[in-house]
Design an enzyme around this catalytic site. Structure first.
Site, PDB file in Angstrom:
ATOM      1  N   HIS A  87       0.832  -1.214   0.000  1.00 37.08           N
ATOM      2  CA  HIS A  87       0.000   0.000   0.000  1.00 37.08           C
ATOM      3  C   HIS A  87       0.866   1.263   0.000  1.00 37.08           C
ATOM      4  O   HIS A  87       0.495   2.273   0.603  1.00 37.08           O
ATOM      5  CB  HIS A  87      -0.987  -0.012   1.177  1.00 37.08           C
ATOM      6  CG  HIS A  87      -2.085  -1.016   0.980  1.00 37.08           C
ATOM      7  ND1 HIS A  87      -3.201  -0.751   0.220  1.00 37.08           N
ATOM      8  CD2 HIS A  87      -2.214  -2.300   1.401  1.00 37.08           C
ATOM      9  CE1 HIS A  87      -3.986  -1.823   0.205  1.00 37.08           C
ATOM     10  NE2 HIS A  87      -3.406  -2.775   0.904  1.00 37.08           N
ATOM     11  N   THR A  88       1.994   1.173  -0.647  1.00 41.33           N
ATOM     12  CA  THR A  88       2.851   2.356  -0.820  1.00 41.33           C
ATOM     13  C   THR A  88       2.816   2.835  -2.271  1.00 41.33           C
ATOM     14  O   THR A  88       3.243   3.944  -2.550  1.00 41.33           O
ATOM     15  CB  THR A  88       4.320   2.021  -0.482  1.00 41.33           C
ATOM     16  OG1 THR A  88       4.675   0.828  -1.186  1.00 41.33           O
ATOM     17  CG2 THR A  88       4.532   1.800   1.005  1.00 41.33           C
TER      18      THR A  88
ATOM     19  N   GLY B 157      -7.909 -14.325  -7.346  1.00 40.23           N
ATOM     20  CA  GLY B 157      -8.508 -13.725  -6.153  1.00 40.23           C
ATOM     21  C   GLY B 157      -7.730 -14.038  -4.888  1.00 40.23           C
ATOM     22  O   GLY B 157      -8.272 -14.032  -3.785  1.00 40.23           O
TER      23      GLY B 157
ATOM     24  N   SER C 221      -2.126 -11.256  -7.865  1.00 45.38           N
ATOM     25  CA  SER C 221      -2.255 -10.457  -9.090  1.00 45.38           C
ATOM     26  C   SER C 221      -2.549 -11.252 -10.342  1.00 45.38           C
ATOM     27  O   SER C 221      -1.941 -11.038 -11.395  1.00 45.38           O
ATOM     28  CB  SER C 221      -1.002  -9.606  -9.324  1.00 45.38           C
ATOM     29  OG  SER C 221      -0.884  -8.695  -8.313  1.00 45.38           O
TER      30      SER C 221
ATOM     31  N   SER D 126      -5.143 -10.782 -11.949  1.00 36.79           N
ATOM     32  CA  SER D 126      -5.715  -9.816 -12.898  1.00 36.79           C
ATOM     33  C   SER D 126      -4.626  -9.044 -13.634  1.00 36.79           C
ATOM     34  O   SER D 126      -4.707  -8.844 -14.851  1.00 36.79           O
ATOM     35  CB  SER D 126      -6.703  -8.875 -12.198  1.00 36.79           C
ATOM     36  OG  SER D 126      -6.098  -8.302 -11.066  1.00 36.79           O
TER      37      SER D 126
ATOM     38  N   ASP E 239       1.585  -4.148  -9.406  1.00 37.93           N
ATOM     39  CA  ASP E 239       1.297  -5.494  -9.922  1.00 37.93           C
ATOM     40  C   ASP E 239       1.619  -5.596 -11.405  1.00 37.93           C
ATOM     41  O   ASP E 239       2.245  -6.559 -11.862  1.00 37.93           O
ATOM     42  CB  ASP E 239      -0.182  -5.840  -9.691  1.00 37.93           C
ATOM     43  CG  ASP E 239      -0.582  -5.703  -8.240  1.00 37.93           C
ATOM     44  OD1 ASP E 239       0.322  -5.596  -7.382  1.00 37.93           O
ATOM     45  OD2 ASP E 239      -1.783  -5.687  -7.961  1.00 37.93           O
TER      46      ASP E 239
ATOM     47  N   TYR F  53     -10.231  -0.924  -0.465  1.00 40.16           N
ATOM     48  CA  TYR F  53      -8.980  -0.493  -1.112  1.00 40.16           C
ATOM     49  C   TYR F  53      -9.117   0.963  -1.561  1.00 40.16           C
ATOM     50  O   TYR F  53      -8.269   1.802  -1.257  1.00 40.16           O
ATOM     51  CB  TYR F  53      -8.692  -1.400  -2.321  1.00 40.16           C
ATOM     52  CG  TYR F  53      -7.379  -1.087  -2.994  1.00 40.16           C
ATOM     53  CD1 TYR F  53      -6.219  -1.765  -2.660  1.00 40.16           C
ATOM     54  CD2 TYR F  53      -7.290  -0.090  -3.969  1.00 40.16           C
ATOM     55  CE1 TYR F  53      -5.004  -1.475  -3.272  1.00 40.16           C
ATOM     56  CE2 TYR F  53      -6.091   0.211  -4.581  1.00 40.16           C
ATOM     57  CZ  TYR F  53      -4.952  -0.484  -4.228  1.00 40.16           C
ATOM     58  OH  TYR F  53      -3.759  -0.182  -4.832  1.00 40.16           O
TER      59      TYR F  53
HETATM   60  C1  GLA Z   1      -3.132  -4.394  -4.846  1.00 42.92           C
HETATM   61  C2  GLA Z   1      -2.939  -3.276  -5.866  1.00 42.92           C
HETATM   62  C3  GLA Z   1      -1.497  -2.773  -5.877  1.00 42.92           C
HETATM   63  C4  GLA Z   1      -1.021  -2.427  -4.476  1.00 42.92           C
HETATM   64  C5  GLA Z   1      -1.338  -3.571  -3.508  1.00 42.92           C
HETATM   65  C6  GLA Z   1      -1.034  -3.202  -2.090  1.00 42.92           C
HETATM   66  O1  GLA Z   1      -2.399  -5.521  -5.240  1.00 42.92           O
HETATM   67  O2  GLA Z   1      -3.288  -3.729  -7.161  1.00 42.92           O
HETATM   68  O3  GLA Z   1      -1.391  -1.659  -6.743  1.00 42.92           O
HETATM   69  O4  GLA Z   1      -1.559  -1.221  -4.036  1.00 42.92           O
HETATM   70  O5  GLA Z   1      -2.696  -3.968  -3.567  1.00 42.92           O
HETATM   71  O6  GLA Z   1       0.313  -2.994  -1.910  1.00 42.92           O
END
Ligand code: GLA
Length: 390
Positions: free
Chosen positions: A36-37, A126, A130, A132, A176, A226
């Site tokens: 989450h950075t 899910g 990642s 997606s 991602d 999110y």
């Molecule tokens: C998801 C988002 C990313 C990132 C992470 C948390 O995977 O797609 O962009 O923000 O959460 O680090």
């Protein structure tokens, strides 16, 4: 039969065997630290996985796409007219593909025709790995190669993020897509999400492996929470800007944050911003530790990252906390934390080779006792990014 042969056989059966048929792959990712950075101008440290999505594709002479996904055969053949694409937020595999074609066109690239494609996934969807982004980067690398688009793989990452934000309605950062597009075997990517400058850092793990544990839960609020976290950070940044000259939360050191934190009016937003600032600093320190061969220090920072995600950012959940807190008790565990967006999904742990069996046995047993659920384990091998295979 290798997965690419299976795909090719399925393609020939559905769409015929003539013409120039090409094979592609795009991986999922695991983030080692820096959670989450990426929408706060901070650093991340993910690596691409050897699991992901494979696709076999051939150009058509018209503006139609015809896609079949062997992982979701019940969807049948998806057909779309690429001149009539409009944002969809159903979160279905083909929406992520359509979104990328739409994004290329929005950015002024010419998609001259459609294509036929068969794809298959060998990764869990899910689960916070990642899937997606892997589908988006598969679509991007197919378009880049089939239509000779003048784009770099880093551009493909940006296009993938743009499509997810604007076509699929998920306000994600760049991590991602960047990891899927730019992954490199045996390396993690130290990415500054503000400038998109990056360095590959070799994962010289000899006595340890990276173990991913899937909680097999996904909580409903993932998408909305999110986007909520993101706006809480934006609000905290606005408050901070009144007292200090910064562009993003990633510009702040921990002590600068502490000095100015009172400017953030809402206490919840203050906690969110604290996580973003401290996690960024942890990520920089963790990469430094890894480069210096201090794996124990790296692991400690992973543990701190989890505590901060659990308590300040509040994106963990009871099931994932059980996995992490149990992992911390196992001998030979260097570090363990949740990975990805949160609210379920996976944890990432660094475990000494000779303790991996014990790790799996103990976590499986305790997790089942406490939740009634089965955990799944994958050994992560840092792998190359999206590419044409054949
Ligand atoms: C998801 C988002 C990313 C990132 C992470 C948390 O995977 O797609 O962009 O923000 O959460 O680090």
């Amino acid at each position: 039969m290798p997965v690419t042969d299976e795909l090719m056989a399925c393609f020939r059966e559905r769409f015929g065997s003539e013409g120039d048929i090409r094979v592609y792959f795009a991986p999922g990712r695991v983030n080692l630290i820096g959670e989450h950075t990426d929408y706060n101008g901070g650093h991340v440290f993910p690596c691409a996985l050897s699991m992901g999505n494979y696709g076999v594709a051939r150009k058509r002479n018209d503006k139609t796409v015809r896609w079949f996904n062997m992982t979701y055969p019940e969807n049948g053949v998806i057909t779309a007219d690429i001149t009539k694409l409009a944002p969809e937020d159903n979160g279905l595999w083909y929406d992520y593909q359509l979104g990328v074609l739409w994004a290329f066109m929005q950015k002024g690239y010419e998609i001259p025709c459609g294509y036929d494609m068969v794809m298959i996934s060998d990764m869990p969807a899910g689960a916070g790995l990642s899937a997606s982004a892997s589908i988006e980067e598969l679509a991007a690398v197919i378009a880049k190669d089939l239509f000779s688009l003048d784009v770099t793989m880093s551009d493909c990452a940006v296009i993938g993020q743009y499509s997810e934000n604007n076509f699929n309605g998920m306000n994600c950062g760049i991590m991602d897509q960047f990891a899927s597009a730019m992954g490199k075997k045996n390396n993690a990517i130290f990415l500054d999400t503000d400038s998109l400058e990056y360095e590959y850092v070799q994962l010289n793990l000899k006595a340890e492996r990276i173990v991913i544990t899937n909680s097999n839960v996904k909580h409903q609020l993932a998408g909305s929470a999110y986007n909520e976290r993101r706006s809480q950070c934006e609000s905290a940044l606005r408050d901070l800007k009144e007292v200090i000259d910064i562009k993003t939360l990633g510009d702040l050191s921990e002590s600068e944050f502490d000095k100015n934190a009172d400017a953030i009016k809402d206490p919840v937003n203050r906690k969110r911003a604290k996580h973003a600032v401290y996690e960024n600093s942890r990520t920089i320190r963790a990469v430094h530790a890894l480069r210096s061969g201090e794996i124990e220090a790296f692991g400690k920072l992973m543990n701190e990252s989890h505590v901060s995600l659990r308590d300040d950012y509040e994106v963990s959940c009871p099931e994932v906390d059980i996995l992490v807190e149990e992992a911390w008790k196992v001998e030979g565990v260097i570090g363990s934390r949740m990975t990805g967006g949160g609210f379920g999904g996976c944890t990432v742990s660094i475990v000494k080779n000779d303790h991996i069996d014990e790790f799996k046995d103990r976590i499986s047993r305790v997790y089942r006792e406490k939740t009634g659920l089965d955990a799944a384990f994958y050994i992560a091998d840092a792998a190359d990014g999206a590419r044409r295979l054949l």
